[in-house]
Design a protein around this motif. Structure first.
Motif, PDB file in Angstrom:
ATOM      1  N   LYS A  83       0.831  -1.210   0.000  1.00  0.00           N
ATOM      2  CA  LYS A  83       0.000   0.000   0.000  1.00  0.00           C
ATOM      3  C   LYS A  83       0.863   1.258   0.000  1.00  0.00           C
ATOM      4  CE  LYS A  83      -4.278  -1.657   2.133  1.00  0.00           C
ATOM      5  NZ  LYS A  83      -5.210  -1.500   3.283  1.00  0.00           N
ATOM      6  N   LEU A  84       1.953   1.244   0.775  1.00  0.00           N
ATOM      7  CA  LEU A  84       2.827   2.414   0.847  1.00  0.00           C
ATOM      8  C   LEU A  84       3.577   2.631  -0.461  1.00  0.00           C
ATOM      9  CD1 LEU A  84       4.350   2.216   4.450  1.00  0.00           C
ATOM     10  CD2 LEU A  84       2.459   3.606   3.624  1.00  0.00           C
ATOM     11  N   SER A  85       4.067   1.554  -1.055  1.00  0.00           N
ATOM     12  CA  SER A  85       4.802   1.709  -2.314  1.00  0.00           C
ATOM     13  C   SER A  85       3.866   2.138  -3.443  1.00  0.00           C
ATOM     14  CB  SER A  85       5.515   0.408  -2.676  1.00  0.00           C
ATOM     15  OG  SER A  85       4.601  -0.664  -2.790  1.00  0.00           O
ATOM     16  N   THR A  86       2.628   1.650  -3.427  1.00  0.00           N
ATOM     17  CA  THR A  86       1.651   2.065  -4.444  1.00  0.00           C
ATOM     18  C   THR A  86       1.336   3.547  -4.301  1.00  0.00           C
ATOM     19  OG1 THR A  86       0.677  -0.146  -4.492  1.00  0.00           O
ATOM     20  CG2 THR A  86      -0.661   1.658  -5.354  1.00  0.00           C
ATOM     21  N   ARG A  87       1.176   3.996  -3.066  1.00  0.00           N
ATOM     22  CA  ARG A  87       0.896   5.412  -2.821  1.00  0.00           C
ATOM     23  C   ARG A  87       2.075   6.280  -3.260  1.00  0.00           C
ATOM     24  NH1 ARG A  87      -0.456   6.222   3.172  1.00  0.00           N
ATOM     25  NH2 ARG A  87      -2.014   4.675   2.564  1.00  0.00           N
ATOM     26  N   MET A  88       3.287   5.828  -2.979  1.00  0.00           N
ATOM     27  CA  MET A  88       4.470   6.582  -3.372  1.00  0.00           C
ATOM     28  C   MET A  88       4.595   6.651  -4.892  1.00  0.00           C
ATOM     29  SD  MET A  88       7.010   8.337  -2.407  1.00  0.00           S
ATOM     30  CE  MET A  88       6.978   7.962  -0.642  1.00  0.00           C
ATOM     31  N   ARG A  89       4.304   5.548  -5.567  1.00  0.00           N
ATOM     32  CA  ARG A  89       4.398   5.540  -7.025  1.00  0.00           C
ATOM     33  C   ARG A  89       3.368   6.475  -7.652  1.00  0.00           C
ATOM     34  NH1 ARG A  89       3.601   0.518  -7.676  1.00  0.00           N
ATOM     35  NH2 ARG A  89       1.446   0.605  -8.348  1.00  0.00           N
ATOM     36  N   ALA A  90       2.184   6.539  -7.054  1.00  0.00           N
ATOM     37  CA  ALA A  90       1.136   7.417  -7.581  1.00  0.00           C
ATOM     38  C   ALA A  90       1.515   8.888  -7.438  1.00  0.00           C
ATOM     39  CB  ALA A  90      -0.182   7.137  -6.868  1.00  0.00           C
ATOM     40  N   MET A  91       2.292   9.224  -6.388  1.00  0.00           N
ATOM     41  CA  MET A  91       2.668  10.622  -6.165  1.00  0.00           C
ATOM     42  C   MET A  91       3.969  11.001  -6.865  1.00  0.00           C
ATOM     43  SD  MET A  91       1.656  11.283  -2.167  1.00  0.00           S
ATOM     44  CE  MET A  91       2.857  10.103  -1.563  1.00  0.00           C
ATOM     45  N   ASP A  92       4.633  10.035  -7.493  1.00  0.00           N
ATOM     46  CA  ASP A  92       5.921  10.303  -8.124  1.00  0.00           C
ATOM     47  C   ASP A  92       5.728  11.038  -9.452  1.00  0.00           C
ATOM     48  OD1 ASP A  92       8.605  10.312  -8.313  1.00  0.00           O
ATOM     49  OD2 ASP A  92       8.854   8.171  -8.753  1.00  0.00           O
ATOM     50  N   THR A  93       6.839  11.499 -10.013  1.00  0.00           N
ATOM     51  CA  THR A  93       6.774  12.269 -11.257  1.00  0.00           C
ATOM     52  C   THR A  93       6.461  11.400 -12.472  1.00  0.00           C
ATOM     53  OG1 THR A  93       9.173  12.009 -11.482  1.00  0.00           O
ATOM     54  CG2 THR A  93       8.356  14.028 -10.427  1.00  0.00           C
ATOM     55  N   GLY A  94       6.444  10.086 -12.301  1.00  0.00           N
ATOM     56  CA  GLY A  94       6.147   9.200 -13.430  1.00  0.00           C
ATOM     57  C   GLY A  94       4.684   9.075 -13.738  1.00  0.00           C
ATOM     58  N   HIS A  95       3.835   9.866 -13.051  1.00  0.00           N
ATOM     59  CA  HIS A  95       2.383   9.863 -13.284  1.00  0.00           C
ATOM     60  C   HIS A  95       1.778   8.470 -13.095  1.00  0.00           C
ATOM     61  CE1 HIS A  95       2.723  13.971 -14.751  1.00  0.00           C
ATOM     62  NE2 HIS A  95       3.670  13.575 -15.581  1.00  0.00           N
ATOM     63  N   GLY A  96       2.301   7.735 -12.123  1.00  0.00           N
ATOM     64  CA  GLY A  96       1.715   6.447 -11.794  1.00  0.00           C
ATOM     65  C   GLY A  96       2.082   5.319 -12.732  1.00  0.00           C
ATOM     66  N   ARG A  97       3.041   5.531 -13.636  1.00  0.00           N
ATOM     67  CA  ARG A  97       3.457   4.446 -14.531  1.00  0.00           C
ATOM     68  C   ARG A  97       4.007   3.281 -13.721  1.00  0.00           C
ATOM     69  NH1 ARG A  97       5.274   9.074 -17.309  1.00  0.00           N
ATOM     70  NH2 ARG A  97       4.245   9.386 -19.324  1.00  0.00           N
ATOM     71  N   LYS A  98       3.666   2.071 -14.153  1.00  0.00           N
ATOM     72  CA  LYS A  98       4.066   0.897 -13.375  1.00  0.00           C
ATOM     73  C   LYS A  98       4.954  -0.026 -14.199  1.00  0.00           C
ATOM     74  CE  LYS A  98       2.294  -2.741 -10.373  1.00  0.00           C
ATOM     75  NZ  LYS A  98       3.507  -3.526 -10.622  1.00  0.00           N
ATOM     76  N   ASN A  99       6.159  -0.213 -13.712  1.00  0.00           N
ATOM     77  CA  ASN A  99       7.066  -1.226 -14.236  1.00  0.00           C
ATOM     78  C   ASN A  99       8.009  -1.600 -13.102  1.00  0.00           C
ATOM     79  OD1 ASN A  99       9.249   0.760 -14.262  1.00  0.00           O
ATOM     80  ND2 ASN A  99       8.238   1.590 -16.098  1.00  0.00           N
ATOM     81  N   ASP A 100       8.823  -2.587 -13.302  1.00  0.00           N
ATOM     82  CA  ASP A 100       9.677  -3.081 -12.213  1.00  0.00           C
ATOM     83  C   ASP A 100      10.645  -2.024 -11.686  1.00  0.00           C
ATOM     84  OD1 ASP A 100       8.362  -5.450 -12.345  1.00  0.00           O
ATOM     85  OD2 ASP A 100       9.917  -6.519 -13.458  1.00  0.00           O
ATOM     86  N   PRO A 101      11.369  -1.263 -12.543  1.00  0.00           N
ATOM     87  CA  PRO A 101      12.250  -0.213 -12.003  1.00  0.00           C
ATOM     88  C   PRO A 101      11.484   0.859 -11.225  1.00  0.00           C
ATOM     89  CG  PRO A 101      12.863  -0.726 -14.260  1.00  0.00           C
ATOM     90  CD  PRO A 101      11.565  -1.426 -13.999  1.00  0.00           C
ATOM     91  N   ALA A 102      10.293   1.240 -11.709  1.00  0.00           N
ATOM     92  CA  ALA A 102       9.496   2.237 -10.989  1.00  0.00           C
ATOM     93  C   ALA A 102       9.043   1.698  -9.640  1.00  0.00           C
ATOM     94  CB  ALA A 102       8.282   2.653 -11.831  1.00  0.00           C
ATOM     95  N   ASP A 103       8.660   0.413  -9.606  1.00  0.00           N
ATOM     96  CA  ASP A 103       8.270  -0.204  -8.326  1.00  0.00           C
ATOM     97  C   ASP A 103       9.437  -0.234  -7.350  1.00  0.00           C
ATOM     98  OD1 ASP A 103       5.757  -0.576  -9.314  1.00  0.00           O
ATOM     99  OD2 ASP A 103       5.993  -2.713  -9.747  1.00  0.00           O
ATOM    100  N   ALA A 104      10.627  -0.605  -7.845  1.00  0.00           N
ATOM    101  CA  ALA A 104      11.806  -0.654  -6.977  1.00  0.00           C
ATOM    102  C   ALA A 104      12.145   0.734  -6.449  1.00  0.00           C
ATOM    103  CB  ALA A 104      12.994  -1.247  -7.739  1.00  0.00           C
ATOM    104  N   HIS A 105      11.986   1.749  -7.296  1.00  0.00           N
ATOM    105  CA  HIS A 105      12.250   3.122  -6.853  1.00  0.00           C
ATOM    106  C   HIS A 105      11.272   3.526  -5.748  1.00  0.00           C
ATOM    107  CE1 HIS A 105      13.371   7.352  -6.998  1.00  0.00           C
ATOM    108  NE2 HIS A 105      12.087   7.660  -7.132  1.00  0.00           N
TER     109      HIS A 105
END
Length: 384
Positions: A83-105
């Motif tokens: 849940k925390l990593s999903t929330r962080m990815r949604a707020m990142d500059t990648g506009h919520g794009r999902k791939n393995d490097p973005a998830d690791a970041h």
């Protein structure tokens, strides 16, 4: 050299990692196969930063094997909830794009910014109890299916079928009275014989696993079996599902996890609460069994249940109140045990409560059902 955080997005066949420093500068990004060779290569890369912390997403789920392997090799590992990593990815500059490097970041940033993340430790007796409980649960489910099929076949062989509480011995005795002459009848009888054999095998396996559970619970030295209604089987479920009780800051957070804390659905001047269907349902079911035993066999449980009935809570509402109270009793017992095992260690939960204390107050949706915090009736047999 300052410490770095290694964020890991684990998967079945590969792991993607990203290394960041204290200013979130990306130092390395790489993907490794989920093999022994890939693990050694990942460790070799990590050794470039002597001061390092691993942040693994889902260290209790898909990342469990990797997290446990890292901890066994002396690494410090933090568990990052998805849940925390999903929330962080949604707020990142990648506009919520999902791939393995973005998830690791996202996992690495959560590990860097978030305080209070659970540190992973080597699996202990609690994990063994959870595995044994899951094994027993599967065996019970299989036995129930076999008995139901046996009932169906016997209904076609014997008038009115078999009695409700059917055992393998009783089914054998019933089947001995049937000698069908037609092909379909003989086939039904043979199927019934096979099903009886299945039930007998499952009964033996259940007896064996329950014996192992009893020994495993006794080996932990737990005292939650002193609570009325908590036997070895229920204790194994509670201990196995809770794991480290220090991850719960308060009794209310524990009640939220067990699904016994009502959810607040207030609006404006209207204050309302409704039943929570969230939380760990296996723990919730275990607490329901404990509540039923307290209501029937413990004078304090009977009195508390009757009090809630008198307050117009209804039978279901009174039972939910009793479960909520027992959640606090179990929590305090587990906290006390944790303090005795590791005196002076850090605990997320308070160690000053007792079974006779008031139920703690809270200002979140985890707060107890209104009225519970005014009752001092202890329900733990250990507190008598």
């Amino acid at each position: 050299m300052a410490a770095v955080v290694i964020g890991v997005d684990p998967a079945k066949r590969s792991h993607t990692i990203e290394v960041i420093d204290g200013r979130e500068k990306v130092l390395a990004v790489q993907r490794f196969d989920n093999t022994n060779t890939g693990y050694r290569a990942m460790r070799a890369l990590a050794r470039r930063w002597p001061k390092r912390v691993w942040a693994v997403e889902g260290a209790l789920g898909v990342g469990r094997h990797l997290a446990q392997r890292l901890v066994s090799d002396g690494e410090r590992v933090l568990d990052v909830p998805s849940k925390l990593s999903t929330r962080m990815r949604a707020m990142d500059t990648g506009h919520g794009r999902k791939n393995d490097p973005a998830d690791a970041h996202a996992v690495a940033v959560v590990g860097l910014r978030t305080s209070g993340l659970r540190e992973v430790h080597v699996d202990d007796q609690m994990v063994a109890l959870r595995l044994l409980s899951a094994r027993r649960r599967d065996l019970v489910r299989s036995r129930t299916q076999a008995v139901n099929r046996l009932h169906q076949v016997l209904m076609e062989l014997i008038p009115a079928g078999a009695p409700k509480d059917l055992t393998a011995v009783a089914a054998k005795a019933l089947l001995a009275t049937v000698r069908p002459r037609d092909v379909a009848g003989r086939t039904r009888r043979q199927v019934a014989v096979d099903l009886i054999d299945d039930v007998m095998v499952l009964d033996r396996k259940l007896t064996a696993v329950e014996t192992r559970i009893g020994h495993a619970v006794a080996a932990t030295g737990t005292t939650i079996t002193d609570i009325v209604g908590v036997g070895a089987i229920t204790a194994a479920v509670i201990l196995g599902e809770v794991g480290d009780v220090a991850r719960f800051a308060t009794a209310d957070a524990f009640a939220s996890y067990t699904g016994t804390a009502p959810l607040e659905v207030s609006s404006g001047e209207i204050t309302r609460h409704r039943l929570s269907r969230a939380g760990n349902r296996r723990l919730n079911a275990a607490l329901h069994i404990v509540a039923m035993a307290n209501k029937r066999h413990d004078p304090r449980g009977k009195a508390y249940y009757a009090k809630k009935l008198a307050a117009n809570k209804g039978k279901k509402g009174a039972m939910r109140c009793l479960k909520r109270r027992l959640s606090d009793v179990v929590f305090r017992q587990l906290v006390t045990e944790q303090a005795l095992r590791s005196p002076g260690g850090q605990m997320g939960a308070t160690l000053t409560s007792s079974a006779a204390d008031r139920i703690p107050m809270a200002n979140t949706s985890e707060k107890p059902q209104p009225g519970l915090n005014t009752d001092h009736t202890p329900l733990s047999a250990a507190a008598s």
